[in-house]
Design an enzyme around this catalytic site. Structure first.
Site, PDB file in Angstrom:
ATOM      1  CG  ASP A 144      20.821  14.317 -19.902  1.00 49.74           C
ATOM      2  OD1 ASP A 144      21.677  13.763 -19.201  1.00 49.74           O
ATOM      3  OD2 ASP A 144      20.333  13.795 -20.931  1.00 49.74           O
ATOM      4  CG  ASP A 154      -0.205  -0.098   2.536  1.00 48.74           C
ATOM      5  OD1 ASP A 154       1.020  -0.335   2.505  1.00 48.74           O
ATOM      6  OD2 ASP A 154      -0.862   0.042   3.580  1.00 48.74           O
ATOM      7  CE1 TYR A 163      30.164   5.803 -23.371  1.00 50.86           C
ATOM      8  CE2 TYR A 163      29.767   5.855 -25.747  1.00 50.86           C
ATOM      9  CZ  TYR A 163      29.568   6.384 -24.489  1.00 50.86           C
ATOM     10  OH  TYR A 163      28.785   7.507 -24.330  1.00 50.86           O
ATOM     11  CG  ASP A 165      24.173  10.720 -18.202  1.00 46.77           C
ATOM     12  OD1 ASP A 165      23.454  11.685 -17.868  1.00 46.77           O
ATOM     13  OD2 ASP A 165      24.101  10.169 -19.317  1.00 46.77           O
TER      14      ASP A 165
END
Length: 436
Positions: free
Chosen positions: A268, A36, A385, A257
């Site tokens: 951002d 709940d 990357y 980030d």
């Protein structure tokens, strides 16, 4: 945000809808976390954009030319017990007094009242497919109206995507919206600076995340715009890494980030920096390459330039640099044509930014990339990357992940970087972290 701003938006929406038509949009529903207990409530961005109303179990109706008032809000009636347990809520009186609805009705009376508002309307503007329960109700209401055709009542003949109109409006930010976005950017920037200053080898990623959240909340902004990415070492090569659980090691980079919301408007920011405060030579070379790619992309952010030009500029700089450093072999143009760079740079240069971190708005108009216009806000975020298990490159490059991201407003004569408060040059980062 002032109610005048919401009123202006509703007026523009109704002008585009046109008389004889109707638009409806529902609030976000409350989401259960466990048993709940609910998650903190976040209103649907489109609904909030038009109403400023931050309650669940609500529905807004817009009827251009309606004599009794064009803006109708269905919401929960005021409940003293609910107010005692959960806090203040508007009720019907508050909906008209504080949120400037022309008329308000109990949400429990929706089935009795809304069908009458649909009668004799030509089109219904509606976010189709977003709320399956409301989808079914709307179709039932329309079918029931059709059954009354002998009495001279007509049913709407067309359902039109409300998003097509609304999202084009949201793409262009007003002065009031930009105030909120600048504040979100400023607070987020301070959080990133705090994280850089706090970072030490031996700390855990979640401890750095705590520094970010501390700064957000200290400045009065409690909602993160998205789950923070705090990725040390090889974790930075996982683009949406959010576990934030590993120890930070000397000699590794840390990619953060993270951004906060200010009254539903997002920031951002991504920065990558050395855990120990000083870049190694391989890190320095790759980092400068990403920074140069961002600079090339930013040169393309100005009115009249196609959306894709910034991405193409970043791809050219990164591919050329990867060849020079030996991570790619071949002719630059051929490598770009064959998309060989994607093994190290697999995402695009950015996205629209606003009430949603990946904000609404078309990137293409028909088959052509959209031209940038003043008032648009977007991110510019090139990255590289190199997975730790990438056997095709020299060991010195493996396990390095770098992204540099800023929030950028298109202005009449160029652009404005909203997130300039976080250092990103190698010299500035090292000076900040070493206390110079």
């Amino acid at each position: 945000m002032k109610q005048a701003e919401f009123k202006k938006r509703r007026a523009l929406l109704m002008k585009q809808i046109g008389k004889g038509n109707i638009a409806i949009i529902a609030s976000a529903s409350q989401q259960t976390r466990n048993r709940d207990v609910h998650y903190p409530y976040r209103q649907d961005s489109d609904f909030y954009y038009l109403t400023g109303f931050n309650e669940a179990e609500s529905l807004a109706v817009f009827i251009p030319g309606r004599e009794q008032g064009e803006y109708v809000l269905f919401c929960r009636e005021f409940d003293e017990t609910k107010a005692l347990w959960e806090g203040a809520h508007a009720g019907l009186e508050g909906a008209t007094k504080h949120y400037e609805a022309d008329d308000s009705f109990p949400i429990d009376d929706l089935d009795d009242i809304l069908p009458g508002m649909l009668e004799n309307k030509g089109k219904v503007f509606y976010p189709m497919g977003k709320d399956s329960e409301l989808d079914h109700k709307l179709l039932d209401w329309i079918n029931n109206i059709r059954k009354q055709s002998r009495s001279g009542v007509t049913a709407p003949g067309e359902l039109v995507s409300l998003e097509h109109v609304l999202h084009e409006m949201r793409l262009f930010k007003s002065a009031e919206e930009l105030k909120l976005m600048r504040r979100a950017a400023e607070v987020s920037a301070r959080a990133h600076v705090r994280a850089m200053q706090a970072c030490r080898p031996g700390m855990y990623e979640y401890q750095i995340e705590a520094e970010l959240i501390h700064e957000f909340i200290k400045d009065g902004l409690r909602a993160v715009a998205y789950p923070s990415i705090v990725a040390g070492g090889k974790n930075a090569c996982v683009l949406h890494y959010i576990e934030n659980k590993d120890k930070l090691r000397k000699g590794d980079l840390l990619l953060i980030d993270a951004g906060v919301e200010c009254d539903h408007y997002a920031a951002d920011i991504t920065r990558t920096f050395p855990v120990s405060g000083k870049f190694s030579e391989p890190q320095r070379l790759l980092y400068q390459l990403v920074l140069d790619a961002q600079a090339a992309a930013l040169e393309q952010i100005q009115p009249g330039v196609a959306w894709n030009k910034a991405h193409e500029a970043s791809v050219e700089v990164l591919t050329k640099g990867l060849v020079e450093l030996g991570l790619l072999k071949g002719r630059v143009k051929k490598l770009i044509k064959d998309e060989k760079y994607k093994q190290f740079y697999m995402h695009r240069i950015g996205h629209w930014l606003g009430m949603d971190v990946h904000d609404v708005g078309d990137y293409r108009i028909k088959d052509d990339w959209r031209l940038l216009e003043p008032g648009m806000v977007l991110t510019v975020e090139p990255g590289l990357y190199v997975p730790a298990d990438c056997d095709s490159v020299d060991k010195q490059w493996r396990g390095i992940g770098i992204r540099i991201e800023d929030d950028v407003l298109v202005t009449r004569d160029g652009h404005e970087i909203l997130t300039h408060g976080v250092p990103k040059s190698i010299a500035d980062i090292e000076a900040l972290m070493q206390g110079a």
